[in-house]
Design an enzyme around this catalytic site. Structure first.
Site, PDB file in Angstrom:
ATOM      1  N   SER A  93      18.404  87.069 -37.569  1.00  0.00           N
ATOM      2  CA  SER A  93      19.101  86.812 -38.828  1.00  0.00           C
ATOM      3  C   SER A  93      18.060  86.662 -39.929  1.00  0.00           C
ATOM      4  O   SER A  93      16.902  86.330 -39.654  1.00  0.00           O
ATOM      5  CB  SER A  93      19.905  85.509 -38.693  1.00  0.00           C
ATOM      6  OG  SER A  93      20.237  84.992 -39.967  1.00  0.00           O
ATOM      7  N   TYR A 103      21.288  76.656 -36.657  1.00  0.00           N
ATOM      8  CA  TYR A 103      21.386  78.119 -36.541  1.00  0.00           C
ATOM      9  C   TYR A 103      20.073  78.766 -36.974  1.00  0.00           C
ATOM     10  O   TYR A 103      19.518  79.621 -36.256  1.00  0.00           O
ATOM     11  CB  TYR A 103      22.557  78.619 -37.407  1.00  0.00           C
ATOM     12  CG  TYR A 103      22.742  80.118 -37.398  1.00  0.00           C
ATOM     13  CD1 TYR A 103      23.486  80.736 -36.396  1.00  0.00           C
ATOM     14  CD2 TYR A 103      22.183  80.919 -38.394  1.00  0.00           C
ATOM     15  CE1 TYR A 103      23.660  82.121 -36.389  1.00  0.00           C
ATOM     16  CE2 TYR A 103      22.355  82.284 -38.393  1.00  0.00           C
ATOM     17  CZ  TYR A 103      23.099  82.887 -37.381  1.00  0.00           C
ATOM     18  OH  TYR A 103      23.262  84.258 -37.384  1.00  0.00           O
TER      19      TYR A 103
HETATM   20  N1  LIG Z   1      27.977  88.463 -38.970  1.00  0.00           N
HETATM   21  C1  LIG Z   1      26.850  88.433 -39.672  1.00  0.00           C
HETATM   22  O1  LIG Z   1      26.854  88.591 -40.909  1.00  0.00           O
HETATM   23  C2  LIG Z   1      25.540  88.224 -38.949  1.00  0.00           C
HETATM   24  C3  LIG Z   1      24.353  88.267 -39.712  1.00  0.00           C
HETATM   25  C4  LIG Z   1      23.149  88.076 -39.061  1.00  0.00           C
HETATM   26  C5  LIG Z   1      23.123  87.861 -37.694  1.00  0.00           C
HETATM   27  N2  LIG Z   1      24.288  87.804 -36.982  1.00  0.00           N
HETATM   28  C6  LIG Z   1      24.198  87.594 -35.538  1.00  0.00           C
HETATM   29  O2  LIG Z   1      24.976  88.583 -34.885  1.00  0.00           O
HETATM   30  C7  LIG Z   1      25.375  88.101 -33.594  1.00  0.00           C
HETATM   31  C8  LIG Z   1      26.854  88.319 -33.415  1.00  0.00           C
HETATM   32  O3  LIG Z   1      27.523  87.478 -34.356  1.00  0.00           O
HETATM   33  P1  LIG Z   1      28.949  87.887 -34.949  1.00  0.00           P
HETATM   34  O4  LIG Z   1      28.815  87.882 -36.412  1.00  0.00           O
HETATM   35  O5  LIG Z   1      29.476  89.073 -34.245  1.00  0.00           O
HETATM   36  O6  LIG Z   1      29.776  86.556 -34.572  1.00  0.00           O
HETATM   37  P2  LIG Z   1      31.127  86.325 -33.754  1.00  0.00           P
HETATM   38  O7  LIG Z   1      32.122  87.364 -34.090  1.00  0.00           O
HETATM   39  O8  LIG Z   1      31.450  84.906 -33.987  1.00  0.00           O
HETATM   40  O9  LIG Z   1      30.673  86.530 -32.240  1.00  0.00           O
HETATM   41  C9  LIG Z   1      29.932  85.562 -31.563  1.00  0.00           C
HETATM   42  C10 LIG Z   1      30.047  85.820 -30.085  1.00  0.00           C
HETATM   43  O10 LIG Z   1      29.336  84.790 -29.395  1.00  0.00           O
HETATM   44  C11 LIG Z   1      30.176  84.323 -28.342  1.00  0.00           C
HETATM   45  N3  LIG Z   1      29.863  82.973 -27.942  1.00  0.00           N
HETATM   46  C12 LIG Z   1      29.855  81.852 -28.710  1.00  0.00           C
HETATM   47  N4  LIG Z   1      29.620  80.778 -27.944  1.00  0.00           N
HETATM   48  C13 LIG Z   1      29.459  81.221 -26.670  1.00  0.00           C
HETATM   49  C14 LIG Z   1      29.220  80.608 -25.422  1.00  0.00           C
HETATM   50  N5  LIG Z   1      29.124  79.267 -25.319  1.00  0.00           N
HETATM   51  N6  LIG Z   1      29.117  81.358 -24.314  1.00  0.00           N
HETATM   52  C15 LIG Z   1      29.246  82.712 -24.396  1.00  0.00           C
HETATM   53  N7  LIG Z   1      29.506  83.365 -25.540  1.00  0.00           N
HETATM   54  C16 LIG Z   1      29.613  82.616 -26.670  1.00  0.00           C
HETATM   55  C17 LIG Z   1      31.569  84.415 -28.931  1.00  0.00           C
HETATM   56  O11 LIG Z   1      32.540  84.305 -27.906  1.00  0.00           O
HETATM   57  P3  LIG Z   1      34.117  84.068 -28.246  1.00  0.00           P
HETATM   58  O12 LIG Z   1      34.676  85.432 -28.558  1.00  0.00           O
HETATM   59  O13 LIG Z   1      34.646  83.499 -26.975  1.00  0.00           O
HETATM   60  O14 LIG Z   1      34.177  83.129 -29.422  1.00  0.00           O
HETATM   61  C18 LIG Z   1      31.497  85.779 -29.587  1.00  0.00           C
HETATM   62  O15 LIG Z   1      31.674  86.809 -28.624  1.00  0.00           O
HETATM   63  C19 LIG Z   1      24.962  86.636 -33.559  1.00  0.00           C
HETATM   64  O16 LIG Z   1      23.750  86.512 -32.833  1.00  0.00           O
HETATM   65  C20 LIG Z   1      24.740  86.286 -35.024  1.00  0.00           C
HETATM   66  O17 LIG Z   1      23.835  85.225 -35.166  1.00  0.00           O
HETATM   67  C21 LIG Z   1      25.494  87.993 -37.580  1.00  0.00           C
END
Ligand SMILES: NC(=O)c1ccc[n+]([C@@H]2O[C@H](COP(=O)([O-])OP(=O)(O)OC[C@H]3O[C@@H](n4cnc5c(N)ncnc54)[C@H](OP(=O)(O)O)[C@@H]3O)[C@@H](O)[C@H]2O)c1
Length: 250
Positions: free
Chosen positions: A155, A168
Site C-alpha cells: 500500500s 494497517y
Molecule cells: N482497495 C484499495 O484501495 C487498496 C489499496 C492498497 C492496497 N490494498 C490492499 O489490497 C488487498 C486486498 O484488499 P481489498 O481492497 O480487496 O479489501 P477487501 O475487499 O476488504 O478484501 C480483504 C480480504 O481479506 C480477507 N480477510 C480479512 N480478514 C481475514 C482473516 N482473518 N482470514 C482470512 N482472510 C481474511 C477478507 O475476507 P472476507 O471476504 O471473509 O471479509 C477479504 O477476502 C489488501 O492487502 C489491501 O491492503 C487495497
C-alpha cells in the site's frame, strides 16, 4: 518500481498452481478469477466457506481449470492449521507456483494515542505475521517450482505513513521488510521470486470502509490491475525479484 510494458500470452499461467489469500473479496477475488482465466489452478484461501464456494462457482462457470478451496482464518489459525494446509497442498498438488497475499484487515482509522490495542494486535497478525507463517510453511512447495512467484500486496502507506492509518500502515511497512529480507535470503539459494505490489486505490469494500464519503464510481476496479499481477506470477517476469511494484502511478 514501475513495470516495463508487457503483453500477456494467452493462457500464460496454464499448468501453474497459485494460492490466493483473501480470494473472497475485492482484489483477491478479482485475482483468483483472472489467474483461473489465464489457465492457473487456483487454490482459493479465505475465512468464509460460503464466499469461497461462490468464487469457486464463478470460476467453474467460465470454464477455467477447476479450483480448490483452502479455508483458513488468518486471525485464529494455529500452527497445526498451517501445517495441515501445507500437507494438503503437498499431497494434492506437489508443487506451488504462486502465492498471493491479498487478505488484509483495515483496522481502525484512529490516532496512535488512542489506538485500540487488541485491534492493533489483530491487524498486525492478519496482515503481517500470518503472511510470513504461510510463506514459511509453503516455501518447500514453492521451491519445487521452476519459477515460483510470491506477491505481497502492499500500500502507499507502507512507504509514506499518514496520520490515523495505525496498525494497517505499520503492517504494510513490515511486509516491505519481509519482502526485502526474504528476497535477500533466498536469492542465492532458490529460484523463488519475491515481490510486493501496491495496487493503488481500488473500488473494494476495504476502500469504502477507509473512505466512506468517497464516490466508488470514481475509483478503478480491482479487475483493472489483475494483468500486472498475472505478469508478475508468470514466466514473463522471471527476471524480476526483490521489487516493490507501484501500480498507483502506472
Ligand atoms: N482497495 C484499495 O484501495 C487498496 C489499496 C492498497 C492496497 N490494498 C490492499 O489490497 C488487498 C486486498 O484488499 P481489498 O481492497 O480487496 O479489501 P477487501 O475487499 O476488504 O478484501 C480483504 C480480504 O481479506 C480477507 N480477510 C480479512 N480478514 C481475514 C482473516 N482473518 N482470514 C482470512 N482472510 C481474511 C477478507 O475476507 P472476507 O471476504 O471473509 O471479509 C477479504 O477476502 C489488501 O492487502 C489491501 O491492503 C487495497
Amino acid at each position: 518500481m514501475q513495470l516495463p510494458s508487457f503483453t500477456l500470452p494467452p493462457d500464460c499461467l496454464r499448468g501453474r498452481n497459485i494460492l490466493v489469500t483473501g480470494s473472497t473479496s475485492g482484489l483477491g477475488r478479482a485475482l483468483a478469477l483472472a489467474c483461473a482465466k489465464a489457465g492457473a489452478t487456483v487454490i482459493l484461501s479465505g475465512r468464509n466457506l460460503a464466499k469461497l464456494e461462490r468464487v469457486y462457482d464463478a470460476i467453474e462457470q467460465v470454464g477455467a481449470p477447476q479450483p480448490a478451496i483452502a479455508p483458513l482464518d488468518l486471525a485464529t489459525a494455529a500452527a497445526p492449521d498451517y501445517d495441515h494446509l501445507a500437507q494438503v497442498i503437498g499431497t494434492e498438488f506437489g508443487v506451488l507456483d504462486g502465492l498471493v497475499h491479498s487478505a488484509a484487515l483495515l483496522g481502525d482509522r484512529a490516532p496512535l494515542e488512542q489506538y485500540d490495542v487488541p485491534t492493533w494486535c489483530k491487524v498486525l497478525h492478519v496482515n503481517l505475521t500470518a503472511p510470513l507463517i504461510l510463506t514459511q510453511v509453503l516455501l518447500p512447495h514453492l521451491r519445487k517450482s521452476a519459477s515460483a512467484s510470491v506477491l505481497f500486496v502492499s500500500s502507499a502507506v507502507a512507504q509514506n505513513p499518514r496520520p490515523f492509518w495505525g496498525a494497517y500502515a505499520v503492517s504494510k511497512a513490515g511486509l516491505e521488510s519481509v519482502r526485502s529480507m526474504l528476497y535477500q535470503e533466498l536469492a542465492s539459494v532458490s529460484t523463488v521470486r519475491i515481490n510486493s505490489v501496491n495496487p493503488g486505490r481500488l473500488r473494494t469494500p476495504m476502500r469504502a470502509a477507509a473512505y466512506p464519503g468517497e464516490d466508488p464510481n470514481t475509483l478503478p476496479s480491482a479487475e483493472s490491475v489483475t494483468d500486472a499481477f498475472i505478469y508478475l506470477l508468470s514466466d514473463e517476469a522471471r527476471a524480476l525479484s526483490g521489487q516493490n511494484v507501484d501500480l498507483a502511478h502506472a
